[in-house]
Design a protein around this motif. Sequence first.
Motif, PDB file in Angstrom:
ATOM      1  N   ARG A 226       0.863  -1.195   0.000  1.00  0.00           N
ATOM      2  CA  ARG A 226       0.000   0.000   0.000  1.00  0.00           C
ATOM      3  C   ARG A 226       0.888   1.230   0.000  1.00  0.00           C
ATOM      4  O   ARG A 226       1.924   1.247   0.667  1.00  0.00           O
ATOM      5  CB  ARG A 226      -0.902   0.045   1.245  1.00  0.00           C
ATOM      6  CG  ARG A 226      -1.900  -1.115   1.340  1.00  0.00           C
ATOM      7  CD  ARG A 226      -2.993  -0.986   0.288  1.00  0.00           C
ATOM      8  NE  ARG A 226      -3.923  -2.115   0.297  1.00  0.00           N
ATOM      9  CZ  ARG A 226      -3.776  -3.236  -0.397  1.00  0.00           C
ATOM     10  NH1 ARG A 226      -2.711  -3.399  -1.173  1.00  0.00           N
ATOM     11  NH2 ARG A 226      -4.668  -4.195  -0.340  1.00  0.00           N
ATOM     12  N   SER A 227       0.463   2.236  -0.738  1.00  0.00           N
ATOM     13  CA  SER A 227       1.216   3.489  -0.745  1.00  0.00           C
ATOM     14  C   SER A 227       1.065   4.161   0.615  1.00  0.00           C
ATOM     15  O   SER A 227       0.238   3.746   1.436  1.00  0.00           O
ATOM     16  CB  SER A 227       0.664   4.407  -1.837  1.00  0.00           C
ATOM     17  OG  SER A 227      -0.618   4.856  -1.438  1.00  0.00           O
ATOM     18  N   ALA A 228       1.848   5.204   0.832  1.00  0.00           N
ATOM     19  CA  ALA A 228       1.768   5.922   2.116  1.00  0.00           C
ATOM     20  C   ALA A 228       0.350   6.438   2.338  1.00  0.00           C
ATOM     21  O   ALA A 228      -0.123   6.547   3.478  1.00  0.00           O
ATOM     22  CB  ALA A 228       2.776   7.068   2.124  1.00  0.00           C
ATOM     23  N   ALA A 229      -0.381   6.715   1.239  1.00  0.00           N
ATOM     24  CA  ALA A 229      -1.760   7.210   1.363  1.00  0.00           C
ATOM     25  C   ALA A 229      -2.759   6.068   1.573  1.00  0.00           C
ATOM     26  O   ALA A 229      -3.961   6.294   1.697  1.00  0.00           O
ATOM     27  CB  ALA A 229      -2.128   8.004   0.115  1.00  0.00           C
ATOM     28  N   GLY A 230      -2.249   4.818   1.556  1.00  0.00           N
ATOM     29  CA  GLY A 230      -3.106   3.671   1.833  1.00  0.00           C
ATOM     30  C   GLY A 230      -3.780   3.080   0.607  1.00  0.00           C
ATOM     31  O   GLY A 230      -4.621   2.190   0.719  1.00  0.00           O
ATOM     32  N   THR A 231      -3.407   3.544  -0.601  1.00  0.00           N
ATOM     33  CA  THR A 231      -4.039   3.005  -1.810  1.00  0.00           C
ATOM     34  C   THR A 231      -3.292   1.758  -2.287  1.00  0.00           C
ATOM     35  O   THR A 231      -2.109   1.590  -2.001  1.00  0.00           O
ATOM     36  CB  THR A 231      -4.028   4.050  -2.949  1.00  0.00           C
ATOM     37  OG1 THR A 231      -2.673   4.458  -3.142  1.00  0.00           O
ATOM     38  CG2 THR A 231      -4.894   5.249  -2.607  1.00  0.00           C
ATOM     39  N   ASP A 233      -1.398  -0.136  -4.897  1.00  0.00           N
ATOM     40  CA  ASP A 233      -0.634   0.241  -6.096  1.00  0.00           C
ATOM     41  C   ASP A 233      -0.631  -0.857  -7.145  1.00  0.00           C
ATOM     42  O   ASP A 233      -0.384  -0.587  -8.304  1.00  0.00           O
ATOM     43  CB  ASP A 233       0.814   0.550  -5.704  1.00  0.00           C
ATOM     44  CG  ASP A 233       0.929   1.877  -4.991  1.00  0.00           C
ATOM     45  OD1 ASP A 233       0.081   2.745  -5.261  1.00  0.00           O
ATOM     46  OD2 ASP A 233       1.840   2.043  -4.174  1.00  0.00           O
TER      47      ASP A 233
END
Length: 343
Positions: A226-231, A233
Amino acid sequence: MTAPDAPRPDAPALDAPAALSADSPRRTEPPSKLAVIGAGAVGSSVAYAALLRGTARTIALYDVNRTRAHGEVLDLAHGSPLASGATVIGGGDISAVADADVVVITAGAAQKPGQTRLDLAGTNVGILRTLMPQLLEQAPDAVYILVTNPVDVLTVAASRIAGLPAGRVFGSGTVLDTSRLRWKLAQALEVAPSSVHATIIGEHGDSEFGLWSTATVGQVPLRQWRSAAGTCDFTDEILDALSYEVSRAAYEVIAGKGATNLAIGVSAARIVEAVLHDERAVLPVSSVLDGVHGISGVAMSLPSIVGRSGVIRTLDVPLDERERTLLHASADALRTVQEGLGI
Ligand code: NAD
Protein backbone atom coordinates in the motif's frame (compact mmCIF):
# COMPACT_ATOMS: atom_id res chain seq x y z
CA MET A 1 13.93 -13.74 -5.49
CA THR A 2 16.97 -12.71 -3.54
CA ALA A 3 18.38 -9.60 -5.04
CA PRO A 4 22.06 -9.52 -5.88
CA ASP A 5 24.47 -7.36 -6.19
CA ALA A 6 26.86 -4.98 -4.63
CA PRO A 7 29.92 -4.22 -6.77
CA ARG A 8 32.58 -6.85 -6.29
CA PRO A 9 34.80 -5.99 -3.34
CA ASP A 10 37.96 -7.31 -4.98
CA ALA A 11 38.35 -4.58 -7.61
CA PRO A 12 41.60 -2.74 -6.79
CA ALA A 13 41.68 0.96 -6.07
CA LEU A 14 42.99 3.26 -8.79
CA ASP A 15 46.17 3.92 -6.87
CA ALA A 16 47.06 0.32 -6.14
CA PRO A 17 49.54 -0.56 -8.88
CA ALA A 18 50.89 -3.64 -7.12
CA ALA A 19 47.48 -5.28 -7.46
CA LEU A 20 46.99 -4.39 -11.10
CA SER A 21 48.67 -7.33 -12.74
CA ALA A 22 46.53 -10.41 -13.20
CA ASP A 23 49.64 -12.41 -12.29
CA SER A 24 50.18 -10.54 -9.04
CA PRO A 25 51.12 -12.93 -6.22
CA ARG A 26 48.86 -10.87 -3.92
CA ARG A 27 45.79 -12.36 -5.53
CA THR A 28 44.47 -15.37 -3.67
CA GLU A 29 41.60 -16.48 -5.93
CA PRO A 30 42.26 -19.46 -8.22
CA PRO A 31 42.93 -18.59 -11.86
CA SER A 32 39.71 -18.19 -13.80
CA LYS A 33 39.17 -17.77 -17.52
CA LEU A 34 36.10 -16.38 -19.22
CA ALA A 35 35.80 -16.73 -23.00
CA VAL A 36 33.32 -14.54 -24.84
CA ILE A 37 32.32 -15.67 -28.33
CA GLY A 38 31.31 -12.82 -30.63
CA ALA A 39 32.89 -9.38 -30.29
CA GLY A 40 29.88 -7.41 -31.46
CA ALA A 41 27.84 -4.98 -29.37
CA VAL A 42 26.85 -7.65 -26.81
CA GLY A 43 30.08 -9.67 -26.64
CA SER A 44 32.28 -6.62 -26.15
CA SER A 45 29.89 -5.37 -23.43
CA VAL A 46 30.04 -8.71 -21.61
CA ALA A 47 33.85 -8.50 -21.70
CA TYR A 48 33.79 -4.86 -20.58
CA ALA A 49 31.45 -5.55 -17.65
CA ALA A 50 33.58 -8.55 -16.64
CA LEU A 51 36.73 -6.41 -16.81
CA LEU A 52 35.24 -3.66 -14.62
CA ARG A 53 33.70 -6.08 -12.10
CA GLY A 54 36.75 -8.33 -11.81
CA THR A 55 34.69 -11.32 -12.89
CA ALA A 56 37.62 -13.42 -14.16
CA ARG A 57 41.41 -13.16 -14.21
CA THR A 58 41.61 -13.81 -17.94
CA ILE A 59 39.04 -12.62 -20.46
CA ALA A 60 39.30 -14.03 -23.99
CA LEU A 61 37.30 -12.58 -26.87
CA TYR A 62 36.86 -14.50 -30.13
CA ASP A 63 35.06 -13.48 -33.33
CA VAL A 64 35.20 -14.67 -36.94
CA ASN A 65 35.53 -10.98 -37.74
CA ARG A 66 39.18 -10.92 -36.78
CA THR A 67 39.65 -7.17 -37.33
CA ARG A 68 36.73 -6.32 -35.07
CA ALA A 69 37.88 -8.76 -32.39
CA HIS A 70 41.43 -7.40 -32.48
CA GLY A 71 40.17 -3.83 -32.06
CA GLU A 72 37.91 -4.74 -29.13
CA VAL A 73 40.66 -6.72 -27.38
CA LEU A 74 43.07 -3.81 -27.68
CA ASP A 75 40.49 -1.29 -26.48
CA LEU A 76 39.63 -3.44 -23.44
CA ALA A 77 43.29 -4.18 -22.65
CA HIS A 78 44.12 -0.46 -22.73
CA GLY A 79 41.70 0.09 -19.83
CA SER A 80 42.57 -3.03 -17.85
CA PRO A 81 45.27 -1.42 -15.64
CA LEU A 82 42.62 1.02 -14.39
CA ALA A 83 40.02 -1.68 -13.84
CA SER A 84 40.41 -5.18 -12.36
CA GLY A 85 43.77 -5.85 -13.99
CA ALA A 86 42.38 -8.89 -15.78
CA THR A 87 44.41 -10.11 -18.74
CA VAL A 88 42.50 -9.55 -22.00
CA ILE A 89 43.40 -11.74 -24.97
CA GLY A 90 41.88 -12.90 -28.23
CA GLY A 91 41.09 -12.05 -31.83
CA GLY A 92 40.17 -14.22 -34.80
CA ASP A 93 41.91 -17.39 -33.62
CA ILE A 94 39.67 -19.76 -31.68
CA SER A 95 42.63 -21.10 -29.69
CA ALA A 96 42.21 -18.01 -27.48
CA VAL A 97 39.31 -19.90 -25.88
CA ALA A 98 41.53 -22.82 -24.80
CA ASP A 99 40.82 -24.16 -21.29
CA ALA A 100 38.22 -21.50 -20.46
CA ASP A 101 36.21 -22.17 -17.31
CA VAL A 102 33.14 -20.41 -18.68
CA VAL A 103 32.22 -19.68 -22.31
CA VAL A 104 29.58 -17.03 -23.02
CA ILE A 105 28.17 -17.26 -26.56
CA THR A 106 26.94 -14.02 -28.12
CA ALA A 107 27.88 -14.89 -31.72
CA GLY A 108 25.13 -14.77 -34.26
CA ALA A 109 23.43 -13.00 -37.07
CA ALA A 110 21.39 -9.92 -36.25
CA GLN A 111 17.80 -9.77 -37.54
CA LYS A 112 17.66 -8.30 -41.05
CA PRO A 113 14.71 -6.33 -42.46
CA GLY A 114 12.02 -8.77 -43.63
CA GLN A 115 13.58 -11.66 -41.72
CA THR A 116 11.28 -13.53 -39.34
CA ARG A 117 12.26 -14.64 -35.86
CA LEU A 118 12.15 -18.21 -37.14
CA ASP A 119 14.55 -17.35 -39.99
CA LEU A 120 16.92 -15.78 -37.48
CA ALA A 121 16.66 -18.82 -35.22
CA GLY A 122 17.51 -21.10 -38.16
CA THR A 123 20.58 -19.03 -39.07
CA ASN A 124 21.83 -18.96 -35.49
CA VAL A 125 21.23 -22.69 -34.91
CA GLY A 126 23.26 -23.24 -38.10
CA ILE A 127 26.13 -21.16 -36.65
CA LEU A 128 25.97 -23.19 -33.41
CA ARG A 129 26.19 -26.50 -35.29
CA THR A 130 29.63 -25.48 -36.56
CA LEU A 131 30.74 -23.46 -33.55
CA MET A 132 29.88 -25.76 -30.60
CA PRO A 133 32.15 -28.68 -31.63
CA GLN A 134 35.03 -26.23 -32.18
CA LEU A 135 34.47 -24.66 -28.77
CA LEU A 136 34.19 -28.03 -27.04
CA GLU A 137 37.53 -29.00 -28.53
CA GLN A 138 39.13 -25.89 -26.99
CA ALA A 139 37.29 -25.85 -23.66
CA PRO A 140 35.95 -29.35 -22.93
CA ASP A 141 35.38 -28.68 -19.21
CA ALA A 142 33.73 -25.28 -19.50
CA VAL A 143 30.25 -24.22 -18.45
CA TYR A 144 28.51 -22.81 -21.56
CA ILE A 145 26.15 -19.82 -21.30
CA LEU A 146 24.05 -18.85 -24.32
CA VAL A 147 23.13 -15.19 -24.86
CA THR A 148 22.45 -15.18 -28.62
CA ASN A 149 18.74 -14.97 -29.47
CA PRO A 150 16.33 -16.62 -29.48
CA VAL A 151 18.21 -17.65 -26.36
CA ASP A 152 15.84 -20.38 -25.12
CA VAL A 153 15.72 -22.16 -28.47
CA LEU A 154 19.49 -21.87 -28.90
CA THR A 155 19.98 -23.29 -25.40
CA VAL A 156 18.12 -26.45 -26.42
CA ALA A 157 20.09 -26.66 -29.67
CA ALA A 158 23.46 -26.12 -27.94
CA SER A 159 22.62 -28.65 -25.21
CA ARG A 160 21.80 -31.29 -27.81
CA ILE A 161 24.86 -30.54 -29.96
CA ALA A 162 27.19 -30.55 -26.94
CA GLY A 163 25.78 -33.63 -25.23
CA LEU A 164 27.14 -32.35 -21.90
CA PRO A 165 25.61 -33.18 -18.49
CA ALA A 166 22.34 -31.31 -17.81
CA GLY A 167 23.02 -27.80 -16.50
CA ARG A 168 26.49 -27.38 -18.09
CA VAL A 169 24.79 -25.56 -21.00
CA PHE A 170 22.24 -22.91 -20.11
CA GLY A 171 20.97 -19.51 -21.24
CA SER A 172 21.05 -16.02 -19.71
CA GLY A 173 17.25 -16.30 -19.85
CA THR A 174 15.30 -13.64 -18.00
CA VAL A 175 18.11 -12.37 -15.75
CA LEU A 176 18.13 -9.16 -17.81
CA ASP A 177 14.32 -8.90 -17.88
CA THR A 178 14.23 -9.43 -14.11
CA SER A 179 16.76 -6.65 -13.64
CA ARG A 180 14.56 -4.38 -15.78
CA LEU A 181 11.54 -5.27 -13.65
CA ARG A 182 13.33 -4.66 -10.35
CA TRP A 183 14.58 -1.30 -11.63
CA LYS A 184 11.07 -0.28 -12.66
CA LEU A 185 9.46 -1.39 -9.40
CA ALA A 186 12.20 0.21 -7.31
CA GLN A 187 11.66 3.51 -9.11
CA ALA A 188 7.90 3.39 -8.65
CA LEU A 189 8.13 2.44 -4.97
CA GLU A 190 11.15 4.58 -4.12
CA VAL A 191 12.98 1.66 -2.52
CA ALA A 192 16.36 0.10 -3.31
CA PRO A 193 16.29 -2.40 -6.22
CA SER A 194 17.99 -4.88 -3.87
CA SER A 195 14.81 -4.85 -1.73
CA VAL A 196 12.58 -5.78 -4.68
CA HIS A 197 12.25 -9.58 -4.85
CA ALA A 198 10.35 -10.09 -8.07
CA THR A 199 11.18 -12.25 -11.06
CA ILE A 200 10.27 -12.54 -14.73
CA ILE A 201 9.94 -16.18 -15.82
CA GLY A 202 9.21 -18.16 -19.00
CA GLU A 203 10.51 -17.39 -22.48
CA HIS A 204 13.03 -14.55 -22.89
CA GLY A 205 10.62 -12.84 -25.24
CA ASP A 206 7.02 -11.91 -25.81
CA SER A 207 5.42 -14.66 -23.67
CA GLU A 208 7.46 -13.97 -20.53
CA PHE A 209 5.61 -12.77 -17.42
CA GLY A 210 6.03 -11.57 -13.84
CA LEU A 211 5.86 -14.10 -11.03
CA TRP A 212 3.60 -11.95 -8.88
CA SER A 213 2.14 -14.49 -6.45
CA THR A 214 5.44 -14.74 -4.53
CA ALA A 215 6.88 -11.26 -5.26
CA THR A 216 7.75 -9.16 -2.21
CA VAL A 217 9.12 -5.72 -1.44
CA GLY A 218 11.19 -6.29 1.65
CA GLN A 219 8.91 -8.68 3.54
CA VAL A 220 5.66 -7.24 2.14
CA PRO A 221 3.93 -9.30 -0.58
CA LEU A 222 3.77 -7.08 -3.68
CA ARG A 223 0.01 -7.46 -4.05
CA GLN A 224 -0.46 -6.27 -0.45
CA TRP A 225 1.80 -3.24 -0.87
CA ARG A 226 0.00 0.00 0.00
CA SER A 227 1.22 3.49 -0.75
CA ALA A 228 1.77 5.92 2.12
CA ALA A 229 -1.76 7.21 1.36
CA GLY A 230 -3.11 3.67 1.83
CA THR A 231 -4.04 3.01 -1.81
CA CYS A 232 -3.41 -0.29 -3.56
CA ASP A 233 -0.63 0.24 -6.10
CA PHE A 234 -0.62 -3.20 -7.67
CA THR A 235 -3.92 -4.27 -9.13
CA ASP A 236 -3.86 -7.14 -11.66
CA GLU A 237 -4.21 -4.57 -14.48
CA ILE A 238 -1.14 -2.68 -13.29
CA LEU A 239 0.87 -5.88 -12.89
CA ASP A 240 -0.14 -7.05 -16.39
CA ALA A 241 0.96 -3.68 -17.78
CA LEU A 242 4.30 -4.03 -15.97
CA SER A 243 4.92 -7.51 -17.43
CA TYR A 244 4.07 -6.18 -20.88
CA GLU A 245 6.37 -3.15 -20.55
CA VAL A 246 9.29 -5.31 -19.44
CA SER A 247 8.75 -7.75 -22.32
CA ARG A 248 8.80 -4.80 -24.75
CA ALA A 249 11.71 -2.93 -23.11
CA ALA A 250 14.28 -4.14 -25.65
CA TYR A 251 12.28 -2.61 -28.53
CA GLU A 252 12.43 0.80 -26.85
CA VAL A 253 16.20 0.55 -26.34
CA ILE A 254 16.74 -0.67 -29.92
CA ALA A 255 14.60 2.19 -31.27
CA GLY A 256 16.86 4.60 -29.40
CA LYS A 257 20.34 3.20 -30.01
CA GLY A 258 20.07 0.28 -32.45
CA ALA A 259 20.96 -2.53 -30.04
CA THR A 260 20.72 -3.59 -26.42
CA ASN A 261 24.17 -4.32 -25.07
CA LEU A 262 25.13 -2.67 -21.78
CA ALA A 263 22.56 -4.23 -19.42
CA ILE A 264 22.96 -7.69 -20.95
CA GLY A 265 26.72 -7.24 -20.51
CA VAL A 266 26.27 -6.72 -16.76
CA SER A 267 23.70 -9.54 -16.56
CA ALA A 268 26.01 -12.05 -18.22
CA ALA A 269 28.99 -11.01 -16.08
CA ARG A 270 26.82 -11.49 -12.97
CA ILE A 271 25.85 -15.02 -14.07
CA VAL A 272 29.49 -15.89 -14.82
CA GLU A 273 30.44 -14.82 -11.28
CA ALA A 274 27.80 -17.15 -9.83
CA VAL A 275 29.51 -20.00 -11.72
CA LEU A 276 33.16 -19.08 -11.11
CA HIS A 277 32.64 -18.43 -7.38
CA ASP A 278 30.37 -21.45 -6.98
CA GLU A 279 27.83 -19.11 -5.38
CA ARG A 280 24.75 -21.31 -5.62
CA ALA A 281 22.93 -18.06 -6.34
CA VAL A 282 19.26 -18.27 -7.31
CA LEU A 283 18.94 -16.65 -10.75
CA PRO A 284 16.22 -16.90 -13.43
CA VAL A 285 18.39 -18.56 -16.09
CA SER A 286 17.12 -20.73 -18.92
CA SER A 287 17.81 -24.46 -18.92
CA VAL A 288 16.27 -27.45 -20.63
CA LEU A 289 13.39 -28.48 -18.38
CA ASP A 290 12.84 -32.06 -17.41
CA GLY A 291 9.41 -32.33 -15.85
CA VAL A 292 9.35 -29.16 -13.71
CA HIS A 293 5.68 -28.08 -13.63
CA GLY A 294 5.01 -30.87 -16.14
CA ILE A 295 7.23 -29.24 -18.81
CA SER A 296 10.01 -31.09 -20.66
CA GLY A 297 12.13 -30.63 -23.77
CA VAL A 298 12.07 -26.83 -23.92
CA ALA A 299 14.44 -24.39 -22.24
CA MET A 300 12.92 -21.52 -20.33
CA SER A 301 13.63 -19.46 -17.25
CA LEU A 302 12.64 -20.42 -13.74
CA PRO A 303 14.52 -19.49 -10.57
CA SER A 304 17.50 -21.86 -10.57
CA ILE A 305 20.51 -22.54 -8.35
CA VAL A 306 23.66 -21.55 -10.28
CA GLY A 307 27.12 -22.69 -9.20
CA ARG A 308 30.39 -24.15 -10.46
CA SER A 309 28.74 -26.92 -12.47
CA GLY A 310 26.23 -24.54 -14.08
CA VAL A 311 22.53 -24.93 -13.29
CA ILE A 312 22.53 -27.18 -10.23
CA ARG A 313 18.75 -27.28 -9.80
CA THR A 314 15.67 -25.63 -11.26
CA LEU A 315 13.41 -24.68 -8.38
CA ASP A 316 9.87 -25.95 -8.27
CA VAL A 317 8.65 -22.45 -7.45
CA PRO A 318 5.01 -22.20 -6.32
CA LEU A 319 2.70 -20.86 -9.04
CA ASP A 320 -0.92 -19.78 -8.84
CA GLU A 321 -3.42 -21.03 -11.43
CA ARG A 322 -2.90 -18.10 -13.79
CA GLU A 323 0.91 -18.31 -13.63
CA ARG A 324 0.75 -22.04 -14.35
CA THR A 325 -1.37 -21.32 -17.47
CA LEU A 326 1.02 -18.59 -18.62
CA LEU A 327 4.08 -20.83 -18.09
CA HIS A 328 2.55 -23.58 -20.20
CA ALA A 329 1.60 -21.04 -22.91
CA SER A 330 5.21 -19.82 -22.93
CA ALA A 331 6.46 -23.44 -23.25
CA ASP A 332 4.00 -24.04 -26.14
CA ALA A 333 5.24 -20.91 -27.96
CA LEU A 334 8.84 -22.15 -27.66
CA ARG A 335 7.92 -25.69 -28.69
CA THR A 336 6.32 -24.32 -31.86
CA VAL A 337 9.55 -22.51 -32.82
CA GLN A 338 11.60 -25.63 -32.07
CA GLU A 339 9.33 -27.82 -34.17
CA GLY A 340 9.63 -25.31 -37.04
CA LEU A 341 13.39 -25.78 -36.86
CA GLY A 342 13.31 -29.54 -36.45
CA ILE A 343 15.00 -29.36 -33.03
P1 NAD B 1 26.41 -8.07 -33.45
O1 NAD B 1 25.98 -8.29 -34.86
O2 NAD B 1 26.89 -6.75 -33.02
O3 NAD B 1 27.56 -9.13 -33.06
C1 NAD B 1 27.49 -10.49 -33.38
C2 NAD B 1 28.91 -10.94 -33.63
O4 NAD B 1 28.91 -12.36 -33.80
C3 NAD B 1 29.53 -10.33 -34.91
O5 NAD B 1 30.68 -9.58 -34.57
C4 NAD B 1 29.85 -11.55 -35.78
O6 NAD B 1 31.04 -11.42 -36.53
C5 NAD B 1 29.98 -12.64 -34.70
N1 NAD B 1 29.86 -13.99 -35.23
C6 NAD B 1 28.98 -14.48 -36.15
N2 NAD B 1 29.23 -15.79 -36.37
C7 NAD B 1 30.28 -16.14 -35.58
C8 NAD B 1 31.00 -17.34 -35.36
N3 NAD B 1 30.69 -18.47 -36.00
N4 NAD B 1 32.02 -17.33 -34.46
C9 NAD B 1 32.35 -16.19 -33.81
N5 NAD B 1 31.71 -15.01 -33.99
C10 NAD B 1 30.69 -14.99 -34.86
O7 NAD B 1 25.16 -8.52 -32.56
P2 NAD B 1 24.95 -8.15 -31.02
O8 NAD B 1 24.17 -6.89 -30.91
O9 NAD B 1 26.26 -8.29 -30.32
O10 NAD B 1 23.96 -9.32 -30.56
C11 NAD B 1 24.43 -10.64 -30.44
C12 NAD B 1 23.29 -11.55 -30.04
O11 NAD B 1 22.90 -11.28 -28.70
C13 NAD B 1 22.01 -11.37 -30.90
O12 NAD B 1 21.47 -12.65 -31.17
C14 NAD B 1 21.09 -10.60 -29.97
O13 NAD B 1 19.74 -10.80 -30.28
C15 NAD B 1 21.48 -11.23 -28.64
N6 NAD B 1 21.06 -10.52 -27.43
C16 NAD B 1 20.60 -11.29 -26.41
C17 NAD B 1 20.15 -10.70 -25.24
C18 NAD B 1 19.63 -11.59 -24.14
O14 NAD B 1 19.12 -11.10 -23.11
N7 NAD B 1 19.72 -12.90 -24.28
C19 NAD B 1 20.20 -9.32 -25.10
C20 NAD B 1 20.71 -8.55 -26.15
C21 NAD B 1 21.12 -9.17 -27.32
